[in-house]
Design an enzyme around this catalytic site. Sequence first.
Site, PDB file in Angstrom:
ATOM      1  N   THR A  46       0.822  -1.216   0.000  1.00  0.00           N
ATOM      2  CA  THR A  46       0.000   0.000   0.000  1.00  0.00           C
ATOM      3  C   THR A  46       0.853   1.262   0.000  1.00  0.00           C
ATOM      4  O   THR A  46       0.442   2.294  -0.545  1.00  0.00           O
ATOM      5  CB  THR A  46      -0.956   0.008   1.200  1.00  0.00           C
ATOM      6  OG1 THR A  46      -0.221  -0.276   2.392  1.00  0.00           O
ATOM      7  CG2 THR A  46      -2.049  -1.044   1.033  1.00  0.00           C
ATOM      8  N   THR A  47       2.070   1.208   0.569  1.00  0.00           N
ATOM      9  CA  THR A  47       2.980   2.357   0.553  1.00  0.00           C
ATOM     10  C   THR A  47       3.400   2.722  -0.867  1.00  0.00           C
ATOM     11  O   THR A  47       3.773   3.862  -1.133  1.00  0.00           O
ATOM     12  CB  THR A  47       4.209   2.068   1.431  1.00  0.00           C
ATOM     13  OG1 THR A  47       3.771   1.885   2.779  1.00  0.00           O
ATOM     14  CG2 THR A  47       5.221   3.191   1.400  1.00  0.00           C
ATOM     15  N   TYR A 109     -12.935  -1.838   2.987  1.00  0.00           N
ATOM     16  CA  TYR A 109     -14.182  -1.152   2.669  1.00  0.00           C
ATOM     17  C   TYR A 109     -15.419  -2.028   2.850  1.00  0.00           C
ATOM     18  O   TYR A 109     -16.395  -1.627   3.476  1.00  0.00           O
ATOM     19  CB  TYR A 109     -14.175  -0.568   1.240  1.00  0.00           C
ATOM     20  CG  TYR A 109     -15.418   0.247   0.932  1.00  0.00           C
ATOM     21  CD1 TYR A 109     -15.561   1.524   1.443  1.00  0.00           C
ATOM     22  CD2 TYR A 109     -16.452  -0.286   0.171  1.00  0.00           C
ATOM     23  CE1 TYR A 109     -16.704   2.261   1.198  1.00  0.00           C
ATOM     24  CE2 TYR A 109     -17.601   0.434  -0.069  1.00  0.00           C
ATOM     25  CZ  TYR A 109     -17.724   1.710   0.442  1.00  0.00           C
ATOM     26  OH  TYR A 109     -18.865   2.426   0.216  1.00  0.00           O
ATOM     27  N   TYR A 135      -1.947  -9.508   5.846  1.00  0.00           N
ATOM     28  CA  TYR A 135      -1.651  -8.127   6.244  1.00  0.00           C
ATOM     29  C   TYR A 135      -2.884  -7.527   6.889  1.00  0.00           C
ATOM     30  O   TYR A 135      -3.908  -7.328   6.239  1.00  0.00           O
ATOM     31  CB  TYR A 135      -1.217  -7.307   5.020  1.00  0.00           C
ATOM     32  CG  TYR A 135      -0.890  -5.857   5.286  1.00  0.00           C
ATOM     33  CD1 TYR A 135      -0.640  -5.370   6.568  1.00  0.00           C
ATOM     34  CD2 TYR A 135      -0.808  -4.952   4.227  1.00  0.00           C
ATOM     35  CE1 TYR A 135      -0.336  -4.037   6.795  1.00  0.00           C
ATOM     36  CE2 TYR A 135      -0.502  -3.616   4.442  1.00  0.00           C
ATOM     37  CZ  TYR A 135      -0.261  -3.158   5.729  1.00  0.00           C
ATOM     38  OH  TYR A 135       0.037  -1.834   5.936  1.00  0.00           O
ATOM     39  N   ARG A 140      -6.805   1.226   8.063  1.00  0.00           N
ATOM     40  CA  ARG A 140      -6.999   1.490   6.637  1.00  0.00           C
ATOM     41  C   ARG A 140      -8.121   0.651   6.027  1.00  0.00           C
ATOM     42  O   ARG A 140      -8.807   1.095   5.115  1.00  0.00           O
ATOM     43  CB  ARG A 140      -5.697   1.240   5.863  1.00  0.00           C
ATOM     44  CG  ARG A 140      -4.609   2.263   6.154  1.00  0.00           C
ATOM     45  CD  ARG A 140      -3.356   1.980   5.340  1.00  0.00           C
ATOM     46  NE  ARG A 140      -2.349   3.005   5.558  1.00  0.00           N
ATOM     47  CZ  ARG A 140      -2.246   4.127   4.851  1.00  0.00           C
ATOM     48  NH1 ARG A 140      -3.097   4.372   3.870  1.00  0.00           N
ATOM     49  NH2 ARG A 140      -1.307   5.008   5.112  1.00  0.00           N
ATOM     50  N   LYS A 164       1.678  -9.758   8.615  1.00  0.00           N
ATOM     51  CA  LYS A 164       2.145  -8.406   8.909  1.00  0.00           C
ATOM     52  C   LYS A 164       1.055  -7.746   9.737  1.00  0.00           C
ATOM     53  O   LYS A 164      -0.038  -7.485   9.242  1.00  0.00           O
ATOM     54  CB  LYS A 164       2.400  -7.620   7.624  1.00  0.00           C
ATOM     55  CG  LYS A 164       2.811  -6.176   7.855  1.00  0.00           C
ATOM     56  CD  LYS A 164       2.912  -5.401   6.540  1.00  0.00           C
ATOM     57  CE  LYS A 164       3.235  -3.932   6.810  1.00  0.00           C
ATOM     58  NZ  LYS A 164       3.251  -3.128   5.557  1.00  0.00           N
ATOM     59  N   ILE A 206       8.120  -4.912   8.348  1.00  0.00           N
ATOM     60  CA  ILE A 206       8.001  -4.402   6.977  1.00  0.00           C
ATOM     61  C   ILE A 206       7.792  -2.907   7.152  1.00  0.00           C
ATOM     62  O   ILE A 206       6.736  -2.454   7.573  1.00  0.00           O
ATOM     63  CB  ILE A 206       6.866  -5.070   6.201  1.00  0.00           C
ATOM     64  CG1 ILE A 206       7.183  -6.550   5.994  1.00  0.00           C
ATOM     65  CG2 ILE A 206       6.676  -4.380   4.844  1.00  0.00           C
ATOM     66  CD1 ILE A 206       6.090  -7.336   5.290  1.00  0.00           C
TER      67      ILE A 206
END
Length: 293
Positions: A46-47, A109, A135, A140, A164, A206
Site C-alpha cells: 500500500t505504501t 471497505y 496483512y 486502513r 504483517k 516491513i
Amino acid sequence: MNELRGAGVALVTPFNTDGTVDFESLAKLIDFQIDGGIDYLVVLGTTGETATLTAEERKQIWTFTSEKVNGRIPLVAGIGGNNTYEIANQVAEFDIQGYCAILSVSPYYNKPTQEGIYQHYKAIALASKLPIILYNVPGRTGSNLSPATTVRLAKDFDNIVATKEASGSFAQFNEIMRDKPADFLLISGDDPATLPMMALGAVGIISVVGNAYPAEVTALTKYCAQDDYATARPIHNKLLRITDLCFIEANPCGVKYILQEKGVIAHDSLRLPLLPVGKATQDAIKAEIALIG
C-alpha cells in the site's frame, strides 16, 4: 521462510512531475536499500500507492524491480484488494520470477465477517504459487483480521506463512504468538512497534521509514534478534520522531519528501488524491533530518 526475517521495506513508487513512474529514481532507491543492508523488499504494498497504478504499470514495476535486484535480496509482491476473485486471478497469473512471497492486505471497505475474510484468503492461498503473508491494518481497511482467524488460516494452509500485523493491539499480538503454529511468522507492520513486538517473538518489520533510513532499521532488527535491547533502544528512539512525521499528512507523503531531501529520488510527487506535504511539515522534516544526521 528465513527470507522474511529481519528488516523488510515497503517501497514507495517514485513519480515524475508529470505523474509517470520514475524508473530512474526507483533504480536509485533499490540500490540505496541494498547498500543499507535491508533484508528484503516489498514491491507495491500500500505504501507504493498501488491503488493509483494501472495493471500495466504494476507489471512493469514488478518486472523492473526483479531485474534490477537480480537476486541480490529477496522480493515480496504486494497483491491485495477487496474483490476476492480478481485478486485470486492476479495471484494465479503473477510472474513469480525473482519473488519469494506475496503480501496480501485484508479486504477493505466491504467490512466482511471473519468467515468472509477466511474465505477470501482461502481463495488466494489456493490460487498462489508462492507463500502468502497476511496483512492486517484495521486503520486502513475498516475491519480487523482477528487472532483466531489468523491462526485458523495459518493452521489450515501450509502456504500461509506469516502475518504483517499493524493493528496496534498488543493483546492481539500476544494471542497470535500464543496460538500460532511454531513456524508461522509474526511481522511488525508499524515502525514504532518493532522493538516491543520483537521482544514478544516477532521476527522483524516491513517498514515505511526504512525507505529513507534502511541502515538504521536493519541495525534495529538485528540487535533485537540478538536480544540486545540495550543497543537497539537508542536506534528505536532515534527514529520515533521522523516516523511520526512520515505519517502526519498520510503515507507515503512524508517519506517521499525525506527521500527527495536526501537525494535518493528526484521528486516527492504523488498521485491524487494524495498531495505533497505542506510547508510546516517540510520544515519539521528538515529539522529532524539534521538532528538524525
